[in-house]
Each structure stands twice: as structure tokens, then as C-alpha cells.
Design a protein around this motif. Structure first.
Motif, PDB file in Angstrom:
ATOM      1  N   TYR A   1      -4.516  -3.496   0.513  1.00 29.80           N
ATOM      2  CA  TYR A   1      -3.153  -3.292   1.002  1.00 29.80           C
ATOM      3  C   TYR A   1      -2.559  -4.599   1.511  1.00 29.80           C
ATOM      4  CZ  TYR A   1      -4.606   1.558   0.677  1.00 29.80           C
ATOM      5  OH  TYR A   1      -5.085   2.767   0.213  1.00 29.80           O
TER       6      TYR A   1
ATOM      7  N   VAL B   1       5.933  -3.348   8.865  1.00 32.20           N
ATOM      8  CA  VAL B   1       6.335  -2.343   7.877  1.00 32.20           C
ATOM      9  C   VAL B   1       5.236  -2.076   6.848  1.00 32.20           C
ATOM     10  CG1 VAL B   1       7.974  -1.771   6.051  1.00 32.20           C
ATOM     11  CG2 VAL B   1       8.802  -2.663   8.237  1.00 32.20           C
TER      12      VAL B   1
ATOM     13  N   GLN C   1       3.106   1.461   6.424  1.00 34.96           N
ATOM     14  CA  GLN C   1       3.117   2.152   5.136  1.00 34.96           C
ATOM     15  C   GLN C   1       1.691   2.366   4.630  1.00 34.96           C
ATOM     16  OE1 GLN C   1       5.650  -0.533   2.928  1.00 34.96           O
ATOM     17  NE2 GLN C   1       7.497   0.694   3.309  1.00 34.96           N
TER      18      GLN C   1
ATOM     19  N   GLN D   1      -0.538   5.806   3.390  1.00 37.61           N
ATOM     20  CA  GLN D   1      -1.199   5.894   2.088  1.00 37.61           C
ATOM     21  C   GLN D   1      -2.708   6.099   2.248  1.00 37.61           C
ATOM     22  OE1 GLN D   1      -0.100   2.365  -0.136  1.00 37.61           O
ATOM     23  NE2 GLN D   1       2.040   2.597   0.454  1.00 37.61           N
TER      24      GLN D   1
END
Length: 258
Positions: free
Chosen positions: A202, A236, A240, A244
Motif C-alpha cells: 500500500y 489519506v 484508505q 481496504q
């Protein structure tokens, strides 16, 4: 948990802050899992620091889960972040009933604390304190943990595990080099001809990956250093990623705990 069950059992572990943290287990329970929040130091009569652990303690936790009438048998899973990540790998490697391990920004080696096994032990990978950096009173520990490849005796032999692994990696982790450790773990599995893993990386995501809608913390007080530690990430993308990851780990555990 609601309903008659049975429910998939999960051993849930956090990292080097110690103590008993139950909020992730509570959220897991609200989504159909029987989750045991497991403290392993700094709580009640447990060791006060990260010195030495025994695999029998974790076996007892697995046995406790599997004895419960509402637990799906005969296997359980485990989740671990940071120090809890390497413990999750060890549980999947040394405890046959653990068939699924979720590793969140952990290490591929046994970090800091000796793990006593039934036959032998797994030494702890140490820190080089001289590589700690302090900027404006904040610790940056990213370079301090020794390279596992230089201390192969500390590396967890996950290629021997009869389990599946999920590696969740924050690419701007400043606590330590989680991407490197995930890559080393996967390389070890591949060299052994294993395909029992999946990995998700990520962007913009730091070390402290929490449950969905948890606040983002770039820097946090750490009980071991007794000072603020930088964990990395950008708000941000990090938030996020937390959403996920939550969906990914639940699907993974549902798939492999039977």
C-alpha cells in the motif's frame, strides 16, 4: 458474536507497546469471528518486557479457543502487527492447528525476544541502538533493526508451515523495513516451491495500520522507548489502506479457517 455459530477462531496480537488491546478483536467479533485478544507481555502476570517467550503459552491460547463450543474446528487463524507479525508467523509454523496467518508490517525474523520451542529455541534479532535517530525529540527506528539475512538463525522457517500467509505492507513504514521483510519471507517460500501466500502493498501507508476509521497517527508515543516514535505514512492513503486491508484480511481468514 450473534447466532449459534460455529465461528472461525482467531488469535489477535499487537506489537511492542505490550498490554492487552481488544478493539480489533471486538471489531472482528462484530463481523462473525471468535477473536481472542492475546497479550504476551506488559500485562498482569506476564513478562514485563520483551525478553523471552515460550511457544507453549501460544499453544494454550489456541487450545483455549478450540475448546469453546462455538469455535469452528479443527483450525484457527492469527493476526499480528509489528512484533505480533513475527509471532503470527511463528504460530503458523510451530502450532499445527494455526492454518492462516495475517502479517501486518512485521518482520520475517523473530525480533528481540528469544522464543523457546519444544526442541531448541529461536533467538531474537536485535537492534543496533547506535543507528537510532532522534529529530526534534522524535525517534526514527527504521535503520536500527539488524538485517535478518546476517542472522539466519533468527529467521522463522515459514516454508515448513502447513498454513497460508497474508502479508500486508505499508510502503512508507518508518518503524522498520516491512517491505524488505515481506519480500524476504516470500522469497523463502518461493525457494521452497511454496505458493501458500498472498501479498498486498500500500502506497503512502505507514507502520501503524489500524482498524477502519481509526485516526491516522504519523508519530505516536511508544512505551518501550518512552518517547514519540515516527511510524510514517500520509493521512489519506493510509486511511484508505486501513479500509481496504480490513476487507482483505477478513476474506482471507474466512477462506482458510475451516
Amino acid at each position: 458474536m450473534r447466532g449459534p455459530g460455529p465461528f472461525p477462531g482467531v488469535v489477535d496480537m499487537f506489537g511492542g507497546t505490550g498490554g492487552l488491546l481488544e478493539y480489533r478483536s471486538a471489531q472482528m467479533a462484530s463481523r462473525g469471528f471468535a477473536s481472542l485478544a492475546l497479550a504476551f507481555f506488559g500485562y498482569d502476570d506476564l513478562p514485563k518486557s520483551l525478553e523471552e517467550f515460550n511457544i507453549t503459552y501460544f499453544e494454550e491460547a489456541v487450545e483455549f479457543l478450540l475448546k469453546h463450543e462455538k469455535i469452528l474446528k479443527p483450525n484457527v487463524g492469527t493476526i499480528g502487527i509489528s512484533k505480533g507479525g513475527d509471532l503470527a508467523l511463528s504460530l503458523a509454523t510451530y502450532i499445527p492447528e494455526v492454518k492462516a496467518a495475517v502479517w501486518i508490517n512485521g518482520c520475517n525474523a523473530n525480533v528481540q525476544s528469544t522464543l523457546q520451542l519444544h526442541h531448541g529455541k529461536l533467538p531474537g534479532l536485535k537492534y543496533d541502538i547506535s543507528k537510532l535517530q532522534v529529530v526534534d525529540g522524535v525517534f526514527d527506528t527504521c535503520e536500527a533493526l539488524l538485517n535478518p539475512e546476517d542472522y539466519p538463525e533468527t529467521i522463522i522457517p515459514i516454508e515448513k508451515a502447513d498454513a497460508n500467509f497474508l502479508f500486508l505492507v505499508g510502503l512508507v513504514d518508518r518503524n522498520w523495513k516491512s517491505e524488505l521483510y515481506a519480500d524476504l519471507a516470500i522469497k523463502r517460500l518461493q525457494q521452497a516451491g511454496r505458493d501458500n501466500y498472498e501479498v498486498h502493498k500500500y502506497e503512502g501507508t505507514g507502520h501503524l495500520i489500524e482498524c477502519p476509521y481509526s485516526p491516522y497517527a504519523h508519530t505516536t508515543y511508544h512505551s518501550v522507548t518512552r518517547a514519540p516514535v515516527v511510524f510514517g505514512g500520509t493521512m489519506v492513503p493510509h486511511l484508505q489502506a486501513q479500509l481496504q486491508i480490513w476487507n482483505t484480511l477478513r476474506k482471507f481468514l474466512t477462506r482458510f479457517i475451516r
